[in-house]
Design an enzyme around this catalytic site. Structure first.
Site, PDB file in Angstrom:
ATOM      1  N   LYS A  72      80.031  66.603  -8.926  1.00  0.00           N
ATOM      2  CA  LYS A  72      79.971  66.821  -7.475  1.00  0.00           C
ATOM      3  C   LYS A  72      81.295  66.412  -6.862  1.00  0.00           C
ATOM      4  O   LYS A  72      81.884  65.395  -7.266  1.00  0.00           O
ATOM      5  CB  LYS A  72      78.810  66.007  -6.890  1.00  0.00           C
ATOM      6  CG  LYS A  72      78.543  66.260  -5.407  1.00  0.00           C
ATOM      7  CD  LYS A  72      77.304  65.502  -4.931  1.00  0.00           C
ATOM      8  CE  LYS A  72      76.990  65.759  -3.471  1.00  0.00           C
ATOM      9  NZ  LYS A  72      75.768  65.055  -3.002  1.00  0.00           N
ATOM     10  N   SER A 148      72.309  67.853  -0.663  1.00  0.00           N
ATOM     11  CA  SER A 148      73.691  68.255  -0.562  1.00  0.00           C
ATOM     12  C   SER A 148      74.341  68.615  -1.898  1.00  0.00           C
ATOM     13  O   SER A 148      75.404  69.241  -1.893  1.00  0.00           O
ATOM     14  CB  SER A 148      74.502  67.143   0.099  1.00  0.00           C
ATOM     15  OG  SER A 148      74.515  65.985  -0.712  1.00  0.00           O
ATOM     16  N   SER A 172      69.424  64.268  -1.985  1.00  0.00           N
ATOM     17  CA  SER A 172      70.446  65.262  -2.342  1.00  0.00           C
ATOM     18  C   SER A 172      70.578  65.602  -3.814  1.00  0.00           C
ATOM     19  O   SER A 172      71.284  66.556  -4.144  1.00  0.00           O
ATOM     20  CB  SER A 172      71.810  64.812  -1.829  1.00  0.00           C
ATOM     21  OG  SER A 172      71.926  65.155  -0.477  1.00  0.00           O
TER      22      SER A 172
HETATM   23  N1  GLN Z   1      69.466  65.822   3.596  1.00  0.00           N
HETATM   24  C1  GLN Z   1      69.756  64.453   3.819  1.00  0.00           C
HETATM   25  C2  GLN Z   1      70.844  64.323   4.855  1.00  0.00           C
HETATM   26  O1  GLN Z   1      71.252  65.307   5.358  1.00  0.00           O
HETATM   27  C3  GLN Z   1      70.103  63.768   2.540  1.00  0.00           C
HETATM   28  C4  GLN Z   1      71.484  63.994   2.084  1.00  0.00           C
HETATM   29  C5  GLN Z   1      71.826  63.232   0.838  1.00  0.00           C
HETATM   30  O2  GLN Z   1      70.956  62.750   0.107  1.00  0.00           O
HETATM   31  N2  GLN Z   1      73.119  63.067   0.626  1.00  0.00           N
HETATM   32  O3  GLN Z   1      71.304  63.282   5.162  1.00  0.00           O
END
Ligand code: GLN
Length: 474
Positions: A72, A148, A172
């Site tokens: 990532k 994400s 994410s």
């Molecule tokens: N969807 C969540 C957010 O927008 C989690 C994102 C994540 O785990 N990095 O914060």
């Protein structure tokens, strides 16, 4: 079946027997990327020559010797870009060091290869917040891959990577794994060092693997965990061999069904897949019990106060002085800060910084930040109580399957609400895994659905045991 769709253990066997070489694996990955990344958009960048050089030196006698892994784009790898999906860092930042997880993977022989797309600074659930490109769902083009870590899930499920790393602050790793149809594991908070992960919300962030199978997940986890003095939240705990959990039956294991997770809002087709999954667990002899996690309802609101608060502090370092984008021709220092940040950050990141700054500001701190901290404690206590009666919890990973690209563009609140089932494990610091459970037919596509297991702190072994039993029975 392509080489990249083999299990890690089968690749290891072939490497050790010299039927394939590390260079073959790097080339197979590069070929898949060149053929399909134009359509899928999983990778932001990759350096085949550098990976081939590493392949030449790879020691195949090591546990991950010669295996390329996608990373990532918020995890530092020496000499490679680390954009976080943001204009703030694209083109202006090259990682000067390896994150601890990268050092560990290299020590096990793996080759970090390729940088995977993500929502900007990991804020989002669709990868649509990336400033650097669109990622498709490989199971259903035209649909989001989740986020994400959408690039990581797309690459693994789409056959563009053997396995990948992601990060999980509120879901994410698990949610994109569920939406694309692969396995995603978020370890216990403190299990895996975050040194070298660009911080989003430090009390929640964890790095973990996205893989094609539960066994691969266990194998990678073996090489990610362990104490690191450079991460002050790192736990001084011994790391078991997680692959030992693979293949153990789950007869008599007490699995909790939280009644608050099966209420309105969940897509009926998704619920049907999860109910079938629960029946599968029962047929394997697990002891299913209803449990209550009464503060579930507060999870999303709590997270969307705490995570932006921490993000607003963590992102203060991007001021155009030391890292990243620097506005041209600012007239004074204040203009320099304001313009560098205005130009570098995208709209969702700005929204989070504004929210976070607001909830931390004097006069609002007690009403929002402190209240959220108290709610977090209640949520954590719900789980502590539940784990007196059960060994593991089962629930959906996401209340909906992948939606079409752009569908929630103007509705951030709806997007936030879809994190309802993943957020609690982060707030409580618990390990959790998402495993493919089936598909639903919607929008002329077969959309993957993930089932989630959550266990006690440091009990990834039970997660992997249940997840593997489930995966095999399916
Ligand atoms: N969807 C969540 C957010 O927008 C989690 C994102 C994540 O785990 N990095 O914060």
């Amino acid at each position: 079946m392509s080489l990249l769709q083999s299990s890690l253990s089968s690749l290891r066997r072939q490497l050790v027997a010299r039927e394939i070489s590390p260079a073959d694996l790097v080339r197979a990955t590069a070929t898949a990327i060149e053929a399909r990344n134009g359509d899928l958009g999983a990778y932001l960048s990759w350096d085949t020559d550098a990976a081939l050089k590493e392949a030449e030196k790879a020691d195949v006698s090591l546990p991950l010797g010669g295996i390329p892994l996608g990373i990532k784009d918020n995890i530092n790898v020496t000499g490679q870009p680390c954009t976080c999906g943001s204009r703030m860092l694209a083109g202006s930042y090259t990682a000067p060091y390896d994150a601890t997880v990268i050092q560990r993977l290299r020590a096990a022989g793996a080759i970090p290869f390729g940088r995977l797309n993500m929502d900007e600074f990991a804020m989002g659930s669709s990868t649509e917040n990336s400033a650097l490109g669109v990622t498709q769902n490989p199971a259903a083009p035209g649909h989001i891959p989740g986020g994400s870590s959408g690039g990581s899930a797309c690459a693994v499920a789409g056959g563009l990577a053997v396995a990948a790393l992601g990060s999980d602050t509120g879901g994410s790793i698990r949610q994109p794994a569920a939406l694309c149809g692969c396995v995603g594991l978020k370890p216990t908070y403190g299990r895996v060092s975050r040194f070298g992960l660009v911080a989003f919300a430090s009390s929640l962030d964890q790095i973990g693997p996205l893989t094609q199978s539960v066994e691969d997940s266990a194998l990678l986890l073996n090489h990610l965990c362990g104490f690191d003095p450079r991460d002050s939240t790192s736990l001084q705990e011994s790391v078991p061999d997680f692959t030992a959990a693979i293949g153990r039956d789950i007869r008599g294991l007490r699995i909790g069904l939280p009644k608050e997770y099966f209420i309105s809002g969940i897509d009926p087709d998704v619920e049907a897949v999860i109910r079938r999954g629960i029946a599968t667990l029962e047929s394997l002899g697990a002891d299913l019990r209803e449990i209550s996690l009464p503060h579930t309802e507060a999870g999303v609101a709590t997270y969307y106060v705490l995570a932006p608060a921490e993000a607003s502090a963590n992102l203060a370092r991007f001021d155009g002085v030391r890292y990243g984008h620097r506005a041209a021709d600012a007239s004074d220092l204040m203009q320099h800060y304001l313009r560098s940040r205005a130009e570098g950050f995208g709209p969702e990141v700005k929204r989070r910084i504004l929210l976070g700054t607001y909830v931390l500001s004097s006069g609002y701190y007690d009403a929002y930040y402190l209240t959220a901290q108290k709610a977090r404690t209640l949520i954590r206590q719900d789980f502590t109580r539940a784990f007196e009666d059960v060994d593991c919890i089962v629930c959906p990973t996401s209340p909906t399957p992948a939606h079409r690209l752009g569908a929630l563009k103007d509705d951030p609140l709806q997007a936030y609400l879809e994190d309802v089932f993943t957020i609690p494990a982060n707030l409580a610091g618990l390990p959790a895994i998402s495993v493919p459970a089936g598909t639903v037919h919607q929008n002329d596509a077969d959309l993957p659905v993930g089932i989630q297991f959550i266990s006690r702190p440091l009990d990834e072994a039970t997660l992997l045991q249940v997840a593997h039993a489930f995966e095999t029975a399916r």
